[in-house]
Scaffold this active site. Sequence first.
Site, PDB file in Angstrom:
ATOM      1  N   HIS A 124      -5.314   0.098  11.091  1.00  0.00           N
ATOM      2  CA  HIS A 124      -6.597  -0.608  11.026  1.00  0.00           C
ATOM      3  C   HIS A 124      -7.263  -0.628  12.408  1.00  0.00           C
ATOM      4  CE1 HIS A 124      -5.106  -3.361   7.442  1.00  0.00           C
ATOM      5  NE2 HIS A 124      -5.123  -2.083   7.112  1.00  0.00           N
TER       6      HIS A 124
ATOM      7  N   GLU B 178       0.815  -1.218   0.000  1.00  0.00           N
ATOM      8  CA  GLU B 178       0.000   0.000   0.000  1.00  0.00           C
ATOM      9  C   GLU B 178       0.851   1.272   0.000  1.00  0.00           C
ATOM     10  OE1 GLU B 178      -4.306  -0.829   1.598  1.00  0.00           O
ATOM     11  OE2 GLU B 178      -2.865  -0.988   3.242  1.00  0.00           O
TER      12      GLU B 178
ATOM     13  N   HIS C 244      -1.049   4.894   8.228  1.00  0.00           N
ATOM     14  CA  HIS C 244      -2.183   4.044   7.853  1.00  0.00           C
ATOM     15  C   HIS C 244      -2.272   2.887   8.829  1.00  0.00           C
ATOM     16  CE1 HIS C 244      -5.010   1.625   5.708  1.00  0.00           C
ATOM     17  NE2 HIS C 244      -4.143   0.636   5.604  1.00  0.00           N
TER      18      HIS C 244
HETATM   19 ZN   LIG Z   1      -4.459  -1.328   5.140  1.00  0.00          ZN
END
Ligand SMILES: [Zn+2]
Length: 247
Positions: A106, A85, A104
């Site tokens: 989660h 990513e 980034h």
């Molecule tokens: Zn991710």
Amino acid sequence: VTTRAAAPALTPSQGVALVCRVLGGLGLTREPAGHVSVRLDGGRVAIKSRGEGEAGLRYTTESDIVTVDFDGNVVDGSGLRPPQELPIHLQILRARPDVMSVVHVHPTASVLATIAGIPIAPVVGAYDPYAIRLLAKGLPTFERSVLVNTPELGDELAAALGDASVCLMRGHGLTAVGATLEEAGLNAIKIDELIDLNLEGVMLGTARPISDDDLRVVVGDGTTRPALVASAWDYYVRQTSKGGDDE
Ligand SMILES: [Zn+2]
């Protein structure tokens, strides 16, 4: 006892690793999911790497950081590879010259809010003005749930983020940005806490926004004194460091 002001300046790789450890230590992401980056001079970016034997975020060290150029080529960090990513980071850094760092992760609460479609309201005031100012800048949602692993998807995410500091990603997580590594990390932490309050309010029956008048006062000119940002960040660093009260 050393004074807090005497803390040594970190190298970019040390800084990226520290933000990873703090976010992982706070449980904002599981396993090795998620990554943190910082813009370097000369069109390069330092980012948490992925690959065999990689550390989970909370165990990241300087040796887990790789340096890439804006074409995604590894220019430093032998044997490491950037995350799939990477376009999240490169395309946002391209689109937002004001952004120095991208996070980034989660976080469960943030993902739950996108699963349930819960709108996030300014439910507190003096409890956490920083979080309310973040929300006032906008909290868009990127509606795709796939890996953001192409420049095109990265551009779509950057467009969804717009001028905001945090973008939720439906069924996936969130991406936060900042003018410094610490600010990007703090933005992820603060918005996740606010989302948590909203979800718990909804579960208890309602998540009432504070009054419009009070909201205006709390948001003020939208800025928070740098000293308060620094002490908030320092709190989470200490909480998640050895000797902190986390374990
Ligand atoms: Zn991710």
